[in-house]
Design an enzyme around this catalytic site. Structure first.
Site, PDB file in Angstrom:
ATOM      1  N   CYS A 199       0.551  -1.404  -0.227  1.00  0.00           N
ATOM      2  CA  CYS A 199       0.001  -0.067   0.123  1.00  0.00           C
ATOM      3  C   CYS A 199       0.501   1.298   0.221  1.00  0.00           C
ATOM      4  O   CYS A 199       2.160   1.208   0.331  1.00  0.00           O
ATOM      5  CB  CYS A 199      -0.701  -0.214   1.373  1.00  0.00           C
ATOM      6  SG  CYS A 199      -1.758  -1.321   1.636  1.00  0.00           S
ATOM      7  N   GLY A 244       1.465   0.115  -5.326  1.00  0.00           N
ATOM      8  CA  GLY A 244       0.260  -0.468  -5.520  1.00  0.00           C
ATOM      9  C   GLY A 244      -0.234   0.146  -6.638  1.00  0.00           C
ATOM     10  O   GLY A 244      -0.351   0.730  -6.868  1.00  0.00           O
ATOM     11  N   ASN A 273      -1.676   1.154   5.224  1.00  0.00           N
ATOM     12  CA  ASN A 273      -0.098   0.530   4.672  1.00  0.00           C
ATOM     13  C   ASN A 273       0.344  -0.580   6.024  1.00  0.00           C
ATOM     14  O   ASN A 273       0.883   0.290   7.267  1.00  0.00           O
ATOM     15  CB  ASN A 273       0.440   1.199   3.772  1.00  0.00           C
ATOM     16  CG  ASN A 273       2.274   0.534   3.698  1.00  0.00           C
ATOM     17  OD1 ASN A 273       2.094  -0.408   3.014  1.00  0.00           O
ATOM     18  ND2 ASN A 273       2.401   1.426   3.549  1.00  0.00           N
ATOM     19  N   GLY A 274       0.322  -1.174   5.496  1.00  0.00           N
ATOM     20  CA  GLY A 274       1.394  -2.270   6.042  1.00  0.00           C
ATOM     21  C   GLY A 274       0.429  -4.149   6.932  1.00  0.00           C
ATOM     22  O   GLY A 274      -0.496  -3.644   5.809  1.00  0.00           O
ATOM     23  N   TYR A 334      14.441  -1.576  -2.615  1.00  0.00           N
ATOM     24  CA  TYR A 334      13.359  -1.102  -4.076  1.00  0.00           C
ATOM     25  C   TYR A 334      12.409  -0.328  -3.782  1.00  0.00           C
ATOM     26  O   TYR A 334      11.957   0.338  -4.098  1.00  0.00           O
ATOM     27  CB  TYR A 334      13.100  -2.965  -3.864  1.00  0.00           C
ATOM     28  CG  TYR A 334      12.067  -2.852  -4.356  1.00  0.00           C
ATOM     29  CD1 TYR A 334      11.848  -2.641  -6.182  1.00  0.00           C
ATOM     30  CD2 TYR A 334      10.425  -3.086  -4.741  1.00  0.00           C
ATOM     31  CE1 TYR A 334      11.413  -3.050  -7.439  1.00  0.00           C
ATOM     32  CE2 TYR A 334       9.223  -3.318  -5.823  1.00  0.00           C
ATOM     33  CZ  TYR A 334      10.235  -3.200  -7.026  1.00  0.00           C
ATOM     34  OH  TYR A 334       9.052  -3.311  -8.141  1.00  0.00           O
ATOM     35  N   SER A 385      15.089  -0.079 -11.669  1.00  0.00           N
ATOM     36  CA  SER A 385      15.415  -0.064  -9.905  1.00  0.00           C
ATOM     37  C   SER A 385      17.281  -0.654  -9.432  1.00  0.00           C
ATOM     38  O   SER A 385      17.779  -0.795  -8.320  1.00  0.00           O
ATOM     39  CB  SER A 385      14.855  -1.172  -8.497  1.00  0.00           C
ATOM     40  OG  SER A 385      14.712  -2.210  -9.616  1.00  0.00           O
ATOM     41  N   ASP A 445      21.619  -5.882  -9.962  1.00  0.00           N
ATOM     42  CA  ASP A 445      20.194  -5.758  -9.374  1.00  0.00           C
ATOM     43  C   ASP A 445      19.883  -5.392  -8.205  1.00  0.00           C
ATOM     44  O   ASP A 445      20.454  -5.959  -6.978  1.00  0.00           O
ATOM     45  CB  ASP A 445      19.609  -7.115 -10.450  1.00  0.00           C
ATOM     46  CG  ASP A 445      17.898  -6.907 -10.563  1.00  0.00           C
ATOM     47  OD1 ASP A 445      17.140  -5.114 -10.628  1.00  0.00           O
ATOM     48  OD2 ASP A 445      17.346  -7.738 -11.164  1.00  0.00           O
ATOM     49  N   CYS A 448       7.365 -12.197   5.143  1.00  0.00           N
ATOM     50  CA  CYS A 448       7.502 -10.796   5.822  1.00  0.00           C
ATOM     51  C   CYS A 448       6.413 -11.236   6.547  1.00  0.00           C
ATOM     52  O   CYS A 448       5.228 -11.295   5.880  1.00  0.00           O
ATOM     53  CB  CYS A 448       7.286  -9.999   4.549  1.00  0.00           C
ATOM     54  SG  CYS A 448       7.365  -8.235   5.721  1.00  0.00           S
ATOM     55  N   CYS A 498      12.960 -10.459   6.507  1.00  0.00           N
ATOM     56  CA  CYS A 498      12.886 -11.297   5.560  1.00  0.00           C
ATOM     57  C   CYS A 498      14.393 -12.125   5.053  1.00  0.00           C
ATOM     58  O   CYS A 498      14.707 -13.202   4.650  1.00  0.00           O
ATOM     59  CB  CYS A 498      12.592 -10.556   3.769  1.00  0.00           C
ATOM     60  SG  CYS A 498      13.118  -8.500   3.911  1.00  0.00           S
TER      61      CYS A 498
END
Lengths: 469, 469, 469, 469
Positions: free
Chosen positions: D8, D36, D111-112, D253, D294, D356, D393, D445
């Protein structure tokens, strides 16, 4: 051509084996489309997992092959078509409602209008409840879920909830394993049971059952809770017994003419209403014509009773769509003319009896009479197969505000006749409208006498109004 | 419910001052929507600049406010609705055609079918012509442009081109300063002139003129070139004089009942056809019903003539849309039932006369008869207000191939009756169909006798077939 | 952020066996999307039957699975993407053109601009030709069809037609059995040949060949007609031999950096242009940044040559769509800020060299310089990897009118620098731009010296203007 | 090219006077679109009346002028963009949530991811609560409403609710008169405050504040409740004080490179990560290239640190759309090639370092390495600016299941290098990733060490699973 609006049609199906339930509901809703054109939703139960999709528009506009496939197969499904008075935009009000509660998932679709909705919402909100929309349906769902905490089954919860919810409600409710159809004790709105090869249907009208090849069983009784599951239909009838007060406007206009309401053919009602009008309000004329589509059957009845020949006096454009762009610069009469044309060869030089089902504001009626006159009709005698509207409906019909109703603005029928340009005008008397059905009817919109207490109805929309700081 | 398909409706408007011509054409095409539902186009002339927009779909689907605004104002505009036999996909075939040639721009819309289209195309191609589509309209445009190189005016070019083009054509043509309506010498397809407050209309049917508030003046004469410009309507009549052979199916089915064709009300024709059927093909029955919508007027005529009461035997779902998803698993009868329901309370236990306007393959008729029987009708006597189809039409009607026509597949009416499950069946005889109009008619699809040479018709689609290397 | 617009990209494929040719063209056009975003079309040849579909929008907007399937399989197909200066509305101008002529069907897609289009159209119109659109493509088609009447094959007709058509044209032409790629004798626009497993490709750029897994063979030679059929590629070279004048702006901006033009990597050109700028127009600064996306490679070259570190000075919003609603009340700077943000942490307190590929009106450049300053840049030195625009292009680039070009409105570079708020400004000199390619280039938009006669170019749009009565 | 998905982005605006708040949120969400892309919603408060609209798709796809106008003016508005792991279909999960409770209306965007969502839902359900969707947001809303019954203000209710809700949450909450921004005590997800001319902004990232011309004030502190109203920003800080554990993947990212997270420029982080990689994992090579978009900044850092020249090794097709039709018959490599092309002129014959930001399954990485090899790269050394993913995560990042993660499937980096075809491979060590920010980070993660208890996370989706009878 403004008409009265019914708020909903409901449809539910239960099958003993997984079927393309979503498509069956799609077809059923298509047959109920006349009960609501603003939005549509379908929810499907697949072994307890409920998927639902909904949108603003007609059944075939909202659901394409792709959308139906996303609903997948399942053995229970319910659906809803709705006329929204507050604009199709608020997706949260589109039914069926699908909710998750402590005992599982459920989905609910509702036709009608509660009279104690504001009170119920306040009660639940005081307990921490959150409402996503403004419809009564969430209040019914909360009442059921609240009862469910104390009851052993959903049907018992419905039974308990019916002690709380007041007003008009014909509902279909889907749980992980059952389809439950229940109806308020007055039976304001129709709800019919049907049988398919491998299951059952509950629908607002019998025409929807027939349209998917089912057999009509019977009406859900006023106050009945019909529980459809593995072992067929089981009824809870503790709320039954009050005298029925079916909305008479279902017979007059809402229901499809090929439906049976409480076992009586709607088309018969309309033809007989025309006959009654002919008996009590004759006119010296050359032809009888009906305003399409809903005035045709009464016109045929009027013609049959009076012996005055029936003819097709209007041609209606069949290609109407929401997105049609109205004429701009011209007067409003043109907007009617685009959709309806008087057949000069039929009406020119004739004294015409024009039969319609109702008059709301009178502006459309005036324009239609005008079409006949400008097509050469010598006289236009208007006969209306319902009594005049004078009062609000609290049970799910969207009647215009009283200052707009022509029957409230004029003292007598002669003045209304003059206002719409008719050479004479007659309505169907309330007692005649009532006499045409065996079941009891609600005629509150004509008389102001309502069969149940409506004192709480005004409070409803608290959270839709501006909150000034 | 497969029906015969007319290929087009045309509409043109000329005003002395710039108006919202595109919107007027939009409204006019809406009234002609029954003549073609596959695609629609409008072109507007704004002091010689021609803008056009077109698309696949109904008038109100293709044109929204935005699209209409892009067309802008102008004092001349034409439009076209089309039923496409080759699929709505090929945008190049959607009319009106707008082209640029040595003398300026022109736009052309055409209803009908040429009989020498292949020959004309070949002739122009040998001179280097390029065709963008497969419609006859480009061939007509080339004929006019070729003549225009030698003629002083577009109307003279049309006059010269009419020596070349054979078959059925009712056209509206727009140049920078004029609207020209012209019609083949046989007058196969209708074309009517009307008057507005500040200009003129040319339209396929009178109902379109009335729908925008215009006054019907008269039909364009077979062979006439009506040139509408600053000084009103001027006619070139050098191609007039041949006996008219109007397509009889315009009366039977295509035209809207409130239209006048050659001054005669279409609805009268249909009611009278029903009366003739009653006279020549009586049946011992309790009620007469019509198949909606096009069988209703003939049924009323049958009832009036026979004295057998008329009733509403079917209810049709009014919310049909192209995107409706048909039932899948079930038999085809269900597809009909979704759109049409027999009213049990009306037909149950009755001997029923069911009037329809035509039978093509017979499958739909069989299903409709089946609906009545399963609703309880004791007997079903089918009466058809047209003769049986047995031959192709070369003038713009899309009749099914002969191997599909039920009247070609069975030797006699009794066998057809049996095939569709009717207790009896009768058609309107050809001579009756002809006797109902004062103007001459083409009945080639019933008799195989065509009023003009059709020997070149087979060659048409050379470039649509595969070219094997 | 207004940029110059190339008018087209073309793509054609020939396979020895029927393949999903439409999908291959779809993928190829997707790789050429940068050459035109307004409309797209694909036509497929299936044993001589040509199907085509087209629409306004991006490749993936116009073509969904359904649309691609309607095109069906075939062994030859061509496609076109287009930037339309006259609005996407006129469907008739969307390529490829598909036409039927005396020898069969053909489909044509064209990149470039003719200089004698008006003269050609007039010539063909005098012979009775009809034009459906305003593009040059129809004129080329007429020239080929006219020649085809006298020639034994389409390729000979192309050869003959090339005597008539003047200007810039890189075309792919599809007949029932062949794919023909041909290019004007100056080779203004690129056109490249490739090889697939079972056939050949002709495309505007090599990146499109690589994107579908093909191998780049070579450029079509200026003036060459490459005929691809059953027996591979056969060339007609009678029009070859003129010195090439490839549009230099293909190197500067139009072509994708991973394409090879005349065998030279476009990205190399851009990096080398940056190096040249650094050599001839140094600046005393802390960092070099590029304006995304097309200024990045030149910025990297500038950095490499000058030794001043390169950094990412801007972040561009990647989710741009045509339907994005611009800020309304605010000044125009905001519109740029929405799409491009200067990275304060990079530029704050720095003397910045900002490299971009071109300046048109200067308004966008001024806003971008403003973004840097308000993000804290101490100095902004603008370096442009092309010469200043001062003249129209007649060969297919849509350069703004001269009164809008900032290089025409100011006398010298210092004044332009001041107008855009830069601390210094330098352009790539014309001779440097030319020196970076081995092939000859057209630099007419910078110098006004055009390699061919352009005197007939002004006459073009006769039929798009108002014809006053 | 599968990437990790953030769930989000949130945006809220408060103005002292009614403004076009919906459009401001529209622009703000556009800048947050990278957080998103599946669905978007906006709700506006107009003196206590809340209007909201939402839909599946990108900001500019869901909201057109018409939709924005329906939202109308107001002085407070919030919005949300969302990546949906369960399919965009369930409209009930699209945020912001708008609900009516006993004290009025409120709207919430989140968000979360909560770690005790299932437990919270169960608790509220036991009290009769109904859930419309499966998102955590409804649980947060219930917690606030439950507290609101006992608290004097909404901010106090939020304060109380924060004792109950566990996990990651960065929220904007709109009441009739206030905008409240609150963030979990760990500060997992970013949330930033900004200032406009006449009010305030709360947004997931600073780039959104800048994009509408606002000034960045500061980050909302972990645990802070920032109450924005008539008298500016007032903070409740009773939940502050815990050490921050910002998601490190925001730096790697998720966040836009021009955003500041906890005051630190994201782009700096990425460039420095590239520098660290160069220090700790050098390679003998000719050029450094980045995988767009990215990987670019880290590649530039690698180049700067190592002295190996940077070059543009890939060209990415900029015209990507959801509806793009993938190649069918061919191998999966083609799907990557369509979107990304290796520049042969740059990489051919070179030893290439390819940077990357992450490797998930490894399949895309393998294809990208393959593109370089087939474009002629002699060696490909892959450098990843994040540690390898090995654990789920629980705080809002959608990481693939462990059996799909390449770092779980292979024992060591050499094997992964071999699997993706690289000549060497190195990741950024966890300690380096942590050392690059001043604020504390969550690296669960990578390590499986989570900063808070996650034991309740597995229970979540009870009502989405099938309930077997």
């Amino acid at each position: 051509m403004r008409k009265l609006n019914e708020e909903c049609g409901v449809f539910g199906i239960y099958a003993n084996t997984p079927v393309d339930a979503a498509h069956e509901v799609y077809l059923g809703l298509y047959a109920l489309q006349h009960r609501g054109q603003e939005s549509v939703g379908i929810s499907v139960c697949d072994d307890g997992v409920m998927r639902h999709r909904k949108g603003a528009g007609l059944v075939h506009e909202v659901f394409d092959e792709d959308e139906l496939q996303k609903l997948g197969t399942g053995n229970i499904a319910i659906g809803h078509v709705r006329y929204s008075t507050t604009g199709g935009a608020d997706m949260n009000n589109i039914q069926p409602l699908v909710v998750r509660h402590i005992k599982g998932n459920m989905s609910l679709a509702h036709n009608g209008n509660l009279t104690n909705s504001a009170q119920l919402r306040r009660k639940f909100e005081l307990n921490g409840a959150i409402f996503h929309g403004t419809s009564d349906t969430e209040a019914i769902a909360y009442a059921i879920v609240a009862a469910r905490l104390k009851c052993g089954s959903t049907e018992e919860a419905v039974e308990a909830a019916m002690n709380e919810i007041k007003g008009a409600y014909s509902c279909v409710l889907m749980t992980a394993t059952k389809l439950i159809a229940f109806r308020d004790p007055n039976g304001f709105r129709p709800l019919v049971l049907g049988k398919t090869e491998n299951g059952y249907i509950a629908a607002s009208e019998s025409c929807a059952i027939e349209s998917i090849g089912g057999t009509v069983l019977r009406d859900v009784r006023p106050g009945e809770i019909a529980v459809i599951g593995e072992d067929g239909i089981n009824s809870i009838t503790t709320h039954c017994g009050r005298p029925q007060t079916m909305c008479v406007f279902e017979y007059i206009y809402f229901a499809r003419p090929d439906s049976l309401l409480e076992g009586e053919p709607v088309q018969n009602w309309r033809t007989n209403a025309g006959r009654m009008l002919a008996k009590h309000s004759p006119a010296d004329a050359d032809i009888v014509i009906g305003v399409p589509d809903s005035g045709i059957d009464a016109a045929l009845g009027y013609s049959a009773e009076s012996g005055i020949p029936y003819a097709t006096g209007f041609v209606k454009n069949r290609y109407i769509g929401r997105s049609f762009i109205q004429p701009k610069q011209s007067d409003r009469r043109d907007a009617v003319r685009i959709k309806l044309n008087a057949v000069s060869s039929v009406v020119s030089g004739k004294r015409v009896i024009m039969v319609d089902d109702s008059i709301v504001r009178g502006t459309t009626s005036a324009r239609i009479v005008g079409l006949l006159k400008s097509a050469g009709a010598k006289e236009v005698h208007v006969r209306i197969s319902s009594p005049p509207f004078r009062f609000p409906c609290w049970f799910g019909t969207d009647i215009d505000s009283q200052e707009n109703l022509i029957a409230c603005r004029y003292d007598n029928t002669e003045d209304i006749a003059r206002a719409i340009g008719a050479d004479s005008l007659a309505y169907l008397p309330v007692r005649d409208a009532q006499s045409l059905t065996k079941c009891g009817t609600c005629t509150g919109c004509f008389t102001g006498d309502y069969p149940i207490d409506v004192s709480g109805c005004g409070e409803k929309n608290k959270f839709e109004e501006k909150i000034h700081k």
